[in-house]
Design an enzyme around this catalytic site. Structure first.
Site, mmCIF file in Angstrom:
data_model
loop_
_atom_site.group_PDB
_atom_site.id
_atom_site.type_symbol
_atom_site.label_atom_id
_atom_site.label_comp_id
_atom_site.label_asym_id
_atom_site.label_seq_id
_atom_site.Cartn_x
_atom_site.Cartn_y
_atom_site.Cartn_z
ATOM 1 N N LEU A 62 2.341 -0.103 -6.463
ATOM 2 C CA LEU A 62 2.138 1.085 -5.640
ATOM 3 C C LEU A 62 2.793 0.929 -4.258
ATOM 4 O O LEU A 62 2.580 -0.067 -3.576
ATOM 5 C CB LEU A 62 0.630 1.344 -5.476
ATOM 6 C CG LEU A 62 0.260 2.682 -4.841
ATOM 7 C CD1 LEU A 62 0.719 3.834 -5.711
ATOM 8 C CD2 LEU A 62 -1.239 2.738 -4.594
ATOM 9 N N ASP A 63 3.544 1.939 -3.847
ATOM 10 C CA ASP A 63 4.166 1.986 -2.511
ATOM 11 C C ASP A 63 5.149 0.842 -2.262
ATOM 12 O O ASP A 63 5.444 0.498 -1.122
ATOM 13 C CB ASP A 63 3.099 2.002 -1.401
ATOM 14 C CG ASP A 63 2.185 3.209 -1.508
ATOM 15 O OD1 ASP A 63 2.628 4.237 -2.038
ATOM 16 O OD2 ASP A 63 1.028 3.116 -1.067
#
EC number: 3.5.1.10
Lengths: 285, 285, 285, 285
Positions: free
Chosen positions: B227-228
């Site tokens: 994520l990210d």
């Protein structure tokens, strides 16, 4: 590496086959393309190409020219080749405000700008101390109506003697004559302390203050006979507020001027700027 | 004009002769190079090339592939050819905040983005009204722990059925599974409402407020299982002050998110983005 | 809370005791200062003060005026008090390009701009659909040489009838007459699609392209009889390159115009802008 | 003018009447308010006030304190008064990279920064030459594990002896101990060469390069025992591209670092920065 690096700048009318021809000529002698940028101006059908190439040790600049001769003829190209390993010589001209000059000298010292300052020329004595510290020849050439042409003749001689590729007006507050501007067109960069075409002429920060703008800026451009009308290379703006005086604008502007000029000079020396009539093509990274 | 336009994207190990070979192949059939960008990553020796070419009417995409086959073999190239005249299909996913989606739809309407929205997918009903107004199919697919895999299967089917080239997470507040992220790697762009890698995860503007930063930003990136952490395509920041609340950050951020995402999507659809491991090469104009 | 909020704007010649007198008057009735900004123009000795105050429920606007009467007399102040809880009415004027108008409508919808659009006025029919969707009265008032004064009379009536505080020219491509500009001076904001004072008049992006600038911008300003010469409220610039056409400038400019105008309108409606002859004082957060 | 100028910084819990009381006290002795900024933190109910005042010649700092004593008691204020005509002393610490230091020295020379450099301290000899040229005392205090506490004791002594108000870490590459950071909290400003909180610790530009960000930045912050976690005073970012190496990031970063640090130092010395727990209130013009 036992290699040579050259930059090629090519300008011609656009037509099919230019890149193929040039790239094939380079490849035929084992030259590798390190960086390549091109631009086709749809309006004028002009084509601009910059290639940075790494060539085997035994391939000279003359040989590259020879290799490219057929292409030059076929496409009616303007071709300019620079040896990237040369250290280009520049002349810095300055009056009293020294921030833009100092920034250039610092960027040369740390290697971001690859250049040798052949001379500092000024119509004031102020910069002599810095020039002496840095071991750079200094010329104090004060200018007035009577001696302007004479002093510019000395400048022209200096450019030729030192084989300088660029004259940088780093807050040099004298207007050059039309003759000199024309003679060295594309070889003199000025930093104007406004976001051109706003606030041409004198005291642009004070003009900006009076107009109440919310951003101020600076512009690096080639010098032309038409004052402040030359092709723009680089610009930048920064926010100001109603609470700032014209003097605050001047202070804020110093930083902008210094870095805009340094970038303009770097682009020029690395062969990243090409003239497209009164505009520029700037091949940044 | 009775011409076709294609973009070619090429990636391979760097070696002499690539450009010459490709350009010669194109020139041999009268294809003109409209725009060309290249990048050599010195660290990894990877070479990236994007060419936009205009070809005579009777030269098909298959023929271009045929012409380039020898080059592909010789240099072990990855080659991707897109027909510039196609209208690429995209799927927009959104939750409740609609500013980024609306900006995309507007940019498509005025022609700055050349795309067709095949569907809008949301875990809320809010966007249905806009979708109906614009005549875009709308899918309300609410997500919870139990049905996430099922809903993602529907999304995967939708991508394939519609032949969509890109899924845009325009403030879609659900995390995609590792499986889906991997399956469509390089085909899903998310807008994260912070200047990554700062403030990953939830409520980044509130994190930014707590940390007391003086600039906030947004990041358009490809979605990866981490994520990210995906490759960044585009970022921008804007100044904030101590007098602004976290909610003011959110409001300021809306504009940044909208335009950063729109640029990221445009770069992707025009074939200007190439993956370089966990980074991107972005050939802007 | 059972409190009222007011903004006070005060302008007068600078002299000692202004803040003490005003603040004491406010404190005497339990008014708390939420936000306060001031500016002393050294050049003109003008003093500008903006105070946002929170007052007990039973303190009316009339009472605040009464409290401040002695100060107004003593310092010869211009005083303007606005009830922060009012919803200011605005009229949006637009021609064909609707991006700036749409951005305003969106910012109102999400609450960043606190205003009610009393009417949309246009010399074209294009905006009617949006007005209808949003439930905003729409007036199609085409303008030519013969009817301009008549149409402006209708506008003046509309401003008065609707008690609008501001007219926003959101890419309204008709020049207002000197009479109307003078009558509503400080009440009409225009977005000019260049970084003023560069590129006044028509087709500024094309002018910018021809000049070869490296940044383009937009300017929100009050309308005056002198076209494009009014006091500047807000400006912003963005980078462009030689590879962009005048049409690309137009597309890039849309975003800049939309947000510069929205900020200018917000500052005005929140009473953050004060006129200082041909310049503005803008008290941002 | 036969006037004195002082800056007052006030922090306390917010409550009605603060400004009235302070302004009235000042007015009672003929002090004029030149500049005033205030901020009410709704979250914590803290109130921050900065006033620059011009007082009659015969009003001393002690008298201002006396005048304000009742207010201090009533509102439980923290009050700090600085004589604006003093020349604040600072200590600059630097290691090998001298760009940030040189920029500070230049800004002092041209008067944008009003300060006297009491000493330059370094763990290397490199800066001695500049210090000598400028006539600034230079201390070469190399640091290793064994002597760090001893060297910091010398620094603490130097701060006290020279009555320095600020220590500026202008690319000083040694971590200060918790003890020293705590002892002089709010008196030491560091420039970190990244956009914090991204890329804490060593080699931030290389971290940024590896992550593939599209903007790099710099952060001026107060030093705290938690490395790179101190209250942020000023930040700025600049665009980078895939074609730039980590070394190019370093070069671009130099300019950003130099100006971000100079602004942070200026804000501090002019009393424009107030600590709000781990954040700052910065009253810029």
């Amino acid at each position: 590496m036992s290699e040579h690096s050259y930059t090629l700048r090519i300008a011609c009318d656009d037509q099919p086959g230019i890149v193929a021809t040039v790239a094939s000529a380079l490849a035929s002698r084992g030259a590798n393309i390190i960086e390549s940028n091109q631009f086709w101006d749809r309006q004028t059908n002009q084509f601009f190409l910059r290639i940075a190439t790494s060539t085997p040790e035994n391939v000279s600049k003359a040989e590259i020219e020879l290799m490219l001769n057929p292409a030059v003829d076929r496409f009616n190209m303007k071709l300019k080749i620079d040896d990237l390993s040369r250290r280009p010589k520049i002349i810095i001209m300055v009056s009293k405000f020294d921030h833009a000059m100092l920034h250039l000298l610092y960027q040369i010292k740390v290697g971001w700008l690859d250049a040798e300052v052949a001379a500092i020329v000024s119509n004031h004595e102020d910069a002599r101390k810095i020039a002496d510290q840095e071991g750079i020849p200094f010329h104090y050439w004060p200018v007035n109506k009577e001696n302007k042409i004479e002093q510019e003749a000395k400048l022209a001689d200096l450019i030729k003697e030192t084989k300088s590729e660029l004259v940088v007006l780093a807050r040099y507050m004298q207007v050059l004559t039309n003759d000199l501007s024309s003679q060295f067109y594309g070889m003199i960069i000025n930093i104007h302390h406004s976001f051109l075409p706003s606030f041409k002429g004198a005291k642009p920060y004070h003009q900006a203050y009076e107009r109440g703008v919310k951003l101020i800026g600076a512009t690096a451009h080639y010098v032309t006979p038409d004052l402040d009308e030359g092709p723009i290379i680089e610009q930048e703006t920064e926010r100001v507020s109603h609470a700032m005086s014209a003097e605050d604008f001047v202070a804020t502007g110093r930083d902008i001027e210094a870095r805009v000029l340094a970038r303009g000079v770097k682009y020029h020396l690395e062969g990243r700027v090409m003239l497209n009539k009164n505009r520029t093509v700037v091949f940044t990274q």
